[in-house]
Design an enzyme around this catalytic site. Sequence first.
Site, PDB file in Angstrom:
ATOM      1  N   ASN A 279      41.607  39.344  30.901  1.00  0.00           N
ATOM      2  CA  ASN A 279      42.790  38.657  31.423  1.00  0.00           C
ATOM      3  C   ASN A 279      42.443  37.226  31.795  1.00  0.00           C
ATOM      4  O   ASN A 279      42.013  36.470  30.904  1.00  0.00           O
ATOM      5  CB  ASN A 279      43.534  39.464  32.506  1.00  0.00           C
ATOM      6  CG  ASN A 279      42.731  39.925  33.688  1.00  0.00           C
ATOM      7  OD1 ASN A 279      41.802  40.708  33.551  1.00  0.00           O
ATOM      8  ND2 ASN A 279      43.085  39.484  34.869  1.00  0.00           N
ATOM      9  N   ASP A 280      42.597  36.803  33.017  1.00  0.00           N
ATOM     10  CA  ASP A 280      42.585  35.380  33.370  1.00  0.00           C
ATOM     11  C   ASP A 280      41.409  34.560  32.819  1.00  0.00           C
ATOM     12  O   ASP A 280      40.263  35.006  32.904  1.00  0.00           O
ATOM     13  CB  ASP A 280      42.484  35.217  34.895  1.00  0.00           C
ATOM     14  CG  ASP A 280      43.450  36.083  35.651  1.00  0.00           C
ATOM     15  OD1 ASP A 280      44.255  36.779  35.029  1.00  0.00           O
ATOM     16  OD2 ASP A 280      43.380  36.065  36.892  1.00  0.00           O
TER      17      ASP A 280
ATOM     18  N   GLN B   7      38.197  37.095  32.946  1.00  0.00           N
ATOM     19  CA  GLN B   7      38.211  38.443  33.508  1.00  0.00           C
ATOM     20  C   GLN B   7      38.026  39.435  32.361  1.00  0.00           C
ATOM     21  O   GLN B   7      38.775  39.400  31.365  1.00  0.00           O
ATOM     22  CB  GLN B   7      39.538  38.692  34.222  1.00  0.00           C
ATOM     23  CG  GLN B   7      39.701  37.875  35.484  1.00  0.00           C
ATOM     24  CD  GLN B   7      38.863  38.452  36.619  1.00  0.00           C
ATOM     25  OE1 GLN B   7      39.220  39.427  37.237  1.00  0.00           O
ATOM     26  NE2 GLN B   7      37.712  37.822  36.887  1.00  0.00           N
TER      27      GLN B   7
ATOM     28  N   SER C 227      39.074  36.641  39.892  1.00  0.00           N
ATOM     29  CA  SER C 227      39.144  35.266  39.382  1.00  0.00           C
ATOM     30  C   SER C 227      38.604  34.219  40.340  1.00  0.00           C
ATOM     31  O   SER C 227      38.548  34.417  41.551  1.00  0.00           O
ATOM     32  CB  SER C 227      40.592  34.936  39.012  1.00  0.00           C
ATOM     33  OG  SER C 227      40.919  35.619  37.833  1.00  0.00           O
TER      34      SER C 227
HETATM   35  C1  FRU Z   1      45.850  37.377  37.985  1.00  0.00           C
HETATM   36  C2  FRU Z   1      44.945  38.293  38.809  1.00  0.00           C
HETATM   37  C3  FRU Z   1      44.217  37.518  39.888  1.00  0.00           C
HETATM   38  C4  FRU Z   1      43.010  38.379  40.120  1.00  0.00           C
HETATM   39  C5  FRU Z   1      42.701  38.871  38.739  1.00  0.00           C
HETATM   40  C6  FRU Z   1      42.082  40.231  38.668  1.00  0.00           C
HETATM   41  O1  FRU Z   1      46.125  37.907  36.735  1.00  0.00           O
HETATM   42  O2  FRU Z   1      45.704  39.341  39.379  1.00  0.00           O
HETATM   43  O3  FRU Z   1      44.970  37.275  41.035  1.00  0.00           O
HETATM   44  O4  FRU Z   1      41.939  37.680  40.680  1.00  0.00           O
HETATM   45  O5  FRU Z   1      43.916  38.854  38.020  1.00  0.00           O
HETATM   46  O6  FRU Z   1      41.681  40.530  37.361  1.00  0.00           O
END
Ligand code: FRU
Length: 514
Positions: free
Chosen positions: A61-62, A78, A123
């Site tokens: 993800n991020d 992530q 993140s």
């Molecule tokens: C955003 C989020 C962040 C968090 C991360 C966890 O997509 O929810 O706030 O740190 O993803 O993977």
Amino acid sequence: MASRRDFLTLSAATVLGELIALPGGTGRCAEPVENEPLQKRLVADPHRPRCHLMPPANWMNDPNGPVFWNGQYHMFYQYNPNGAFPESMHWGHAVSPDMVHWKHLPTALAPTPGGPDKDGCWSGCAVVAGRVPTIVYTGVFPQVQCLARSDDGMMSWRKFVGNPVIAVPPQGMETMGFRDPCVWHEADEWFLGLGSGIKGQGGMVLLYRSTDLIHWDYLHLLCRGRKEELLPGKDPVSTGEMWECPDFFPLAGKHTLLVSTQGAVIYSVGSYVNHYFRPEVQGKADLGGCYYAARSMVDEKRRRILWGWIKEGRSDAAQRAAGWAGVMSLPRVLTLGPDGTLGMAPAPEIEALRGKHLRFENLPIAPGSSPLLKGVRGDSLEIHAEIEPGASETVGLKVRTAPGGEEETLVTYSRISGRLLVERERSSLSRDVDRGSQGGPFALAPGETLKLHIFLDASVIEIFANDRACLTSRIYPSRPDSLGLGAFARGGKARLKALDVWEMRPISPDRLTT
Ligand code: FRU
């Protein structure tokens, strides 16, 4: 100041040990996918992008801590090495000479059993303090802020033994979240903005200050949302009571704050005085519903570049079955428009992927008939079109079109509703994928032509309109012949002034290793 001994080494052995034990045995990020059936599935998967950065397999993800350092671009993200679902967050790591071609490096951060990040390394950001690359990230659970440093050119990372460096929210504040640090250097001090929010009040960014990145003093709120902006929703992020992933930076004499909330990346351009940020102009960094958690960096040419996570548009079960989920967006160059809004254009570096080229000029677009452009077929295309809307009410391009129109996706500009849309109703014959329209406000000035710059890459579609609006979406056509491209109009005639289309070359021969 902390000394080297204060940092734990995340050794290659630890990384390897943890990863070998995983079901699926996908191996380290830097190595090819070792599970043969999975590898075959990934290579054959028509929906898996070939021109975007993504891990060799599994969930991402991020974007985290994009940074240009020592002549190279480093991107962290992530990452769950255990499969295509969001659990046990690690920091994946890739490096690039040009923001386009990437090489995977060993996982940068993994949860430490018994540590403050035992349930995940969430993140954060990366900064270079002196000559020392430093990651500031959120450990869970509870949410706390942690530090890691590298002494070997970002190949491995040592976690600070004194983690967490910020253990609890400011006294008396009952926050709905406390995460995703964004750190910047200003007048010989470090500042850190943290995503947070208060129930019934709205999202906010907490501001901290430090001289050594380890000892942090809470100052005040950098910025806060307004109650009136809250939406009904099932959790604090969807209502807007919690802001995730703040990103704060100077741009063309103003300051810009990005936060991710209510399913979108919201930007505010405004003034930053005495460490308070006052928004003046606000908007969405992307009009689709698939772009989230954006983070920026300064590139080699001092341009501000934005990266975002492109979410999937299909069920969790379909993602797990595919063995991969999540894609990094293409790099966007940010500018400030004359009206104070954020301008966004694809980084010219992406042109390095251009292959075979075709150009069409001066074609009438009649309502009701929209033949496909001859000789153009593809699911990996860069398209640059300039359209005179003429008397049309709605005009645009159709992409990933099957020969008989059984499947097609429309990219439309409606003069009547003043909106840019991706119409996905017929994008796939499959019932298991998202097919709702996505988009938002977009208007052309009188006499202005519509300039659509579109990147199609398997299931990803990224649209830039007149370098001032972006729309990222996902489409999963089911037919292998849904590859056509054409222009169309409704309610009146329009004209295709020019259309350039390039085949895009994959960023790596097998998309799995580099
Ligand atoms: C955003 C989020 C962040 C968090 C991360 C966890 O997509 O929810 O706030 O740190 O993803 O993977």
